[in-house]
Design a protein around this motif. Sequence first.
Motif, short mmCIF file in Angstrom:
data_model
loop_
_atom_site.label_atom_id
_atom_site.label_comp_id
_atom_site.label_asym_id
_atom_site.label_seq_id
_atom_site.Cartn_x
_atom_site.Cartn_y
_atom_site.Cartn_z
N ILE A 1 0.84 -1.21 0.00
CA ILE A 1 0.00 0.00 0.00
C ILE A 1 0.87 1.25 0.00
N CYS A 2 1.89 1.26 0.84
CA CYS A 2 2.81 2.40 0.88
C CYS A 2 3.57 2.55 -0.43
N ASN A 3 4.01 1.44 -1.02
CA ASN A 3 4.68 1.50 -2.33
C ASN A 3 3.75 2.10 -3.38
N PHE A 4 2.49 1.70 -3.36
CA PHE A 4 1.52 2.23 -4.31
C PHE A 4 1.33 3.74 -4.11
N LEU A 5 1.19 4.17 -2.85
CA LEU A 5 0.99 5.59 -2.57
C LEU A 5 2.20 6.42 -3.00
N VAL A 6 3.39 5.93 -2.68
CA VAL A 6 4.60 6.68 -3.06
C VAL A 6 4.71 6.76 -4.58
N SER A 7 4.50 5.66 -5.27
CA SER A 7 4.64 5.68 -6.72
C SER A 7 3.52 6.50 -7.38
N SER A 8 2.35 6.55 -6.78
CA SER A 8 1.24 7.33 -7.33
C SER A 8 1.43 8.83 -7.13
N LEU A 9 2.00 9.20 -6.00
CA LEU A 9 2.12 10.62 -5.67
C LEU A 9 3.47 11.24 -6.03
N PHE A 10 4.46 10.42 -6.33
CA PHE A 10 5.82 10.92 -6.50
C PHE A 10 5.92 12.00 -7.58
N LEU A 11 5.38 11.75 -8.75
CA LEU A 11 5.54 12.70 -9.85
C LEU A 11 4.89 14.05 -9.53
N GLU A 12 3.72 14.03 -8.88
CA GLU A 12 3.06 15.28 -8.52
C GLU A 12 3.87 16.06 -7.49
N VAL A 13 4.40 15.36 -6.50
CA VAL A 13 5.20 16.03 -5.47
C VAL A 13 6.51 16.52 -6.08
N ARG A 14 7.08 15.77 -6.99
CA ARG A 14 8.31 16.20 -7.65
C ARG A 14 8.08 17.45 -8.49
N GLU A 15 6.92 17.54 -9.10
CA GLU A 15 6.59 18.75 -9.88
C GLU A 15 6.59 19.99 -8.98
N ILE A 16 6.17 19.83 -7.75
CA ILE A 16 6.10 20.95 -6.80
C ILE A 16 7.46 21.25 -6.20
N LEU A 17 8.16 20.20 -5.76
CA LEU A 17 9.41 20.39 -5.01
C LEU A 17 10.68 20.21 -5.84
#
Length: 154
Positions: A93-109
Amino acid sequence: MNAIMTVVSAYLIDKSGRRTLLLYSMSLMSLASAVLAFSITYDLALLSSLSIIGFVATFAIGLGPIPFLIIPEIVDTHSVATASSLGLSINWICNFLVSSLFLEVREILGGKVFYIFATYLFVAYIIGNRILPETKAKTVEEVWHDWSGKYVKT
């Protein structure tokens, strides 16, 4: 690198202990993540490459294999399957959340996103250092006795 260091980990697990390798792994992964964030932010390609290799290597030594090996050593025999299933489910579940959110967070940070991983791993190190028992050459009962002062009733 992952395969090579997994073989190294198999050798080191019984020599240095699970707790030691897990803490070593978390601390060096935290450092590698911070260095990666820094190197991406300042466009240091070689340092980025070295920090990724370091991250993978230290993951393979500890945080990759040890959580799955340590569960049967800290959980009562009757509960191992349930604890392992729960741990694996949370992991995925954590792997899924990280992989799902990573690109959006990277766009911001930008590259600073890896400071989040560094912070998380540093906190995990502090918690692990406080509560994780050493299980090397101990029975579940001995681990629980050391951990809580009481023997596990089987």
